[in-house]
Design a protein around this motif. Structure first.
Motif, PDB file in Angstrom:
ATOM      1  N   PRO A  49       0.836  -1.188   0.000  1.00 13.15           N
ATOM      2  CA  PRO A  49       0.000   0.000   0.000  1.00 13.15           C
ATOM      3  C   PRO A  49       0.880   1.251   0.000  1.00 13.15           C
ATOM      4  O   PRO A  49       1.760   1.397   0.838  1.00 13.15           O
ATOM      5  N   GLY A  51      -0.653   4.471  -1.037  1.00 12.49           N
ATOM      6  CA  GLY A  51      -1.614   5.480  -1.497  1.00 12.49           C
ATOM      7  C   GLY A  51      -1.986   6.489  -0.437  1.00 12.49           C
ATOM      8  O   GLY A  51      -2.972   7.204  -0.576  1.00 12.49           O
ATOM      9  N   GLY A  52      -1.191   6.578   0.624  1.00 13.81           N
ATOM     10  CA  GLY A  52      -1.522   7.522   1.700  1.00 13.81           C
ATOM     11  C   GLY A  52      -1.029   8.923   1.394  1.00 13.81           C
ATOM     12  O   GLY A  52      -0.257   9.144   0.458  1.00 13.81           O
ATOM     13  N   GLY A  54       0.208  10.913   4.015  1.00 16.35           N
ATOM     14  CA  GLY A  54       1.250  11.236   4.987  1.00 16.35           C
ATOM     15  C   GLY A  54       0.949  12.467   5.823  1.00 16.35           C
ATOM     16  O   GLY A  54       1.838  13.293   6.047  1.00 16.35           O
ATOM     17  N   GLU A  55      -0.297  12.569   6.315  1.00 14.96           N
ATOM     18  CA  GLU A  55      -0.684  13.758   7.099  1.00 14.96           C
ATOM     19  C   GLU A  55       0.224  14.008   8.287  1.00 14.96           C
ATOM     20  O   GLU A  55       0.606  15.131   8.570  1.00 14.96           O
ATOM     21  N   ARG A  56       0.569  12.921   8.977  1.00 16.52           N
ATOM     22  CA  ARG A  56       1.368  13.095  10.197  1.00 16.52           C
ATOM     23  C   ARG A  56       2.776  13.604   9.912  1.00 16.52           C
ATOM     24  O   ARG A  56       3.447  14.125  10.780  1.00 16.52           O
ATOM     25  N   LYS A  63       4.711  10.908   2.154  1.00 14.68           N
ATOM     26  CA  LYS A  63       6.029  10.491   2.688  1.00 14.68           C
ATOM     27  C   LYS A  63       6.719   9.422   1.835  1.00 14.68           C
ATOM     28  O   LYS A  63       7.948   9.397   1.741  1.00 14.68           O
ATOM     29  N   GLY A 120      -6.924   2.980  -2.747  1.00 17.95           N
ATOM     30  CA  GLY A 120      -8.253   3.326  -2.230  1.00 17.95           C
ATOM     31  C   GLY A 120      -8.135   4.494  -1.257  1.00 17.95           C
ATOM     32  O   GLY A 120      -7.028   4.977  -0.982  1.00 17.95           O
ATOM     33  N   SER A 126      -6.780   0.187  -0.193  1.00 17.95           N
ATOM     34  CA  SER A 126      -5.622   0.092  -1.111  1.00 17.95           C
ATOM     35  C   SER A 126      -5.120  -1.347  -1.182  1.00 17.95           C
ATOM     36  O   SER A 126      -4.827  -1.868  -2.260  1.00 17.95           O
ATOM     37  N   LYS A 260       7.719   2.065  11.045  1.00 18.31           N
ATOM     38  CA  LYS A 260       7.087   2.754   9.910  1.00 18.31           C
ATOM     39  C   LYS A 260       7.464   4.235   9.901  1.00 18.31           C
ATOM     40  O   LYS A 260       7.292   4.929  10.906  1.00 18.31           O
TER      41      LYS A 260
HETATM   42  N1  LIG Z   1      -5.478   5.369   1.531  1.00 19.87           N
HETATM   43  C1  LIG Z   1      -4.305   4.862   1.884  1.00 19.87           C
HETATM   44  C2  LIG Z   1      -3.691   5.208   3.104  1.00 19.87           C
HETATM   45  C3  LIG Z   1      -2.445   4.671   3.415  1.00 19.87           C
HETATM   46  N2  LIG Z   1      -1.845   3.847   2.536  1.00 19.87           N
HETATM   47  C4  LIG Z   1      -0.492   3.339   2.786  1.00 19.87           C
HETATM   48  O1  LIG Z   1      -0.443   2.574   3.967  1.00 19.87           O
HETATM   49  C5  LIG Z   1       0.854   2.634   4.541  1.00 19.87           C
HETATM   50  C6  LIG Z   1       0.823   2.877   6.033  1.00 19.87           C
HETATM   51  O2  LIG Z   1      -0.080   3.900   6.340  1.00 19.87           O
HETATM   52  P1  LIG Z   1       0.241   5.262   7.091  1.00 19.87           P
HETATM   53  O3  LIG Z   1       1.549   5.241   7.742  1.00 19.87           O
HETATM   54  O4  LIG Z   1      -0.931   5.611   7.935  1.00 19.87           O
HETATM   55  O5  LIG Z   1       0.352   6.290   5.853  1.00 19.87           O
HETATM   56  P2  LIG Z   1      -0.438   7.615   5.570  1.00 19.87           P
HETATM   57  O6  LIG Z   1      -1.903   7.354   5.567  1.00 19.87           O
HETATM   58  O7  LIG Z   1       0.149   8.183   4.338  1.00 19.87           O
HETATM   59  O8  LIG Z   1      -0.015   8.545   6.805  1.00 19.87           O
HETATM   60  P3  LIG Z   1      -0.918   9.441   7.740  1.00 19.87           P
HETATM   61  O9  LIG Z   1      -1.784   8.488   8.519  1.00 19.87           O
HETATM   62  O10 LIG Z   1       0.026  10.196   8.588  1.00 19.87           O
HETATM   63  O11 LIG Z   1      -1.745  10.330   6.837  1.00 19.87           O
HETATM   64  C7  LIG Z   1       1.607   3.729   3.768  1.00 19.87           C
HETATM   65  O12 LIG Z   1       2.537   3.123   2.900  1.00 19.87           O
HETATM   66  C8  LIG Z   1       0.522   4.437   3.032  1.00 19.87           C
HETATM   67  O13 LIG Z   1       0.959   5.017   1.802  1.00 19.87           O
HETATM   68  C9  LIG Z   1      -2.484   3.495   1.338  1.00 19.87           C
HETATM   69  O14 LIG Z   1      -1.959   2.725   0.562  1.00 19.87           O
HETATM   70  N3  LIG Z   1      -3.695   4.024   1.038  1.00 19.87           N
END
Ligand SMILES: Nc1ccn([C@@H]2O[C@H](COP(=O)(O)OP(=O)(O)OP(=O)(O)O)[C@@H](O)[C@H]2O)c(=O)n1
Ligand SMILES: O=C(CO)[C@H](O)[C@H](O)COP(=O)(O)O
Length: 415
Positions: A49, A51-52, A54-56, A63, A120, A126, A260
């Protein structure tokens, strides 16, 4: 110095590694030798996955695309997985918005065995999209359904073959498996009024990390059955296998480097780890297959003396593709052992590629070219001339942060 004993490595007792590609690690070769006959290799694929947003992390770039030593974080994760030759396919879930950028990364760093799917809106969605791409019923797909699927976050770049092998082996036996770590802090449960409700006994709990692995049917069916609530708010794939497949996942102790990348400071930590690994990586390029040659002794000695040195032996780097691959591995130290040829052009080719890769923008790249030459077959003057050429060339490339050194070992061949 006493040679250090090699750390015991896990073995998947079947024919993993039979389908070796040229990039297969020596580990795979060692495993292939140690493999008992008669047990079948599971076909293994991985879903990443990515598709995030990277808000944090608090930066505009997700990220997984943030540069670490000039290279996007996800490229390190892909490299770690594709080094493992028994992982057949790697499916990466990326948002439509970042699809082109991802294709560019795959091309630039020559990633292999990668398929892209649309991410997703949540991590679970995702992953589900990645699994759908691997499922049998997909028309026009070049992917085939694996027996075991690894799920690994794109933002955990330091996954090693050992732990992948452990989770895959355990998944084959138990149906599901995941890496865990001891908790760093105690986990407490607050009550609605913001006061402590209760505290968990730290020693009895673990942090769930990645990679995880599953029998494909177990996790795919779990995703097909799970509720919208699970897909929206769930954070644990092992829980889906338990809830919907009644599979109790085997938990496997992981290394501290599996954490992570989540906050900005994690990017700095990742950079330090990569720098440390770079300093431990020597690429040894040899132009002889002769196992008795001193060049091969050098490989053994380096492996014995230094704990984390990776020695990459390659046969004559006559093709640009070979060199390309060596350079894309981001190695900063090269020893070229030349037995068959005293050809200066080979070294020039390597140095040119190193220059083009821009590696030396960050650190000096060291290239030592050693020529073993038979006393009788090559006139001394001719050899010295060659070395002088290298010396002149070394002055030139030093300006571009490449430290080149030529070494001539001129010896009489024993009868
Ligand atoms: N809709 C999403 C959300 C997350 N991920 C992936 O899941 C992994 C772990 O999630 P996390 O660390 O929570 O990533 P983010 O959602 O990008 O970070 P944040 O919660 O800080 O926004 C990451 O490789 C992220 O890209 C993804 O594929 N699809
Ligand atoms: O550590 C994990 C093990 O399952 C996952 O990576 C984690 O749960 C992902 O969740 P989030 O996207 O909320 O960080």
């Amino acid at each position: 110095m006493e040679p250090r004993p090699a750390a015991p490595r896990p073995r998947l007792c079947d024919s993993l590694g039979a389908d070796q590609t040229p990039s297969a690690s020596t580990l795979n070769a060692a495993r292939a030798e140690a493999r008992p006959a008669g047990r079948r290799a599971p076909a293994v694929a991985a879903v990443l996955p990515a598709g995030g947003s990277g808000e944090r992390m608090g930066v505009p770039t997700p990220k997984q695309f943030c540069p670490v030593l000039e290279r996007p974080l996800i490229s390190y994760t892909l490299q770690a997985l594709e080094r493992v030759c028994w992982i057949k396919d790697i499916v990466v879930a990326v948002t439509g918005e970042n699809m082109e950028a991802m294709k560019g990364i795959i091309q630039k760093y020559q990633h292999q065995r990668i398929s892209l799917v649309e991410a997703g809106v949540t991590r679970h969605r995702s992953i589900f999209n990645g699994l759908k791409a691997l499922a049998e019923d997909q028309p026009d797909s070049k992917l085939s359904k694996p027996e075991v699927v690894i799920i690994h976050d794109a933002v955990r770049p330091f996954v090693e073959e050992d732990v992948l092998l452990k989770v895959v082996t355990a998944a084959k036996e138990y149906g599901a498996a995941g890496a865990i770590r001891p908790l760093v802090s105690t986990v407490i449960s607050p009550s609605a009024d913001g006061c402590l409700d209760h505290s968990l006994e730290r020693a009895r709990h673990r942090a769930s990390e990645m990679p995880q692995a599953f029998l494909f049917d177990v996790i795919y069916e779990a995703y097909q059955q799970c509720s919208d609530y699970d897909l929206e708010f769930g954070t644990e794939c092992l829980q889906l296998a338990l809830k919907y497949g009644h599979i109790k996942a085997k938990l496997v102790e992981g290394s501290p480097d599996l954490w992570k990348v989540t906050y900005k400071r994690d990017l700095y930590a990742a950079e330090s780890i990569i720098k440390e690994r770079i300093s431990q990586h020597i690429c040894l390029i040899m132009d002889t297959k002769d196992e008795n040659h001193v060049g091969h002794r050098l490989e053994e000695v380096l492996k014995d003396e230094l704990n984390h040195v990776k020695v990459t032996s390659r046969l004559p780097c006559h093709t640009g593709r070979d060199l390309d691959q060596i350079v894309s591995e981001q190695c900063y130290s090269y020893v070229c052992v030349n037995v068959m040829t005293s050809d200066f052009e080979e070294i020039r080719k390597l140095v040119n590629m190193l220059e083009e890769s821009n590696l030396s923008i960050l650190y000096p790249v060291v290239v030592i070219s050693v020529y073993f030459l038979d006393y009788k077959s090559v006139p001394f003057d001719q050899k010295m001339e060659n070395l002088m050429q290298i010396r002149e060339y070394a002055k030139e490339v030093k300006k571009r942060n490449i430290l080149l050194c030529g070494l001539l070992i001129y010896y009489p061949q024993l009868p």
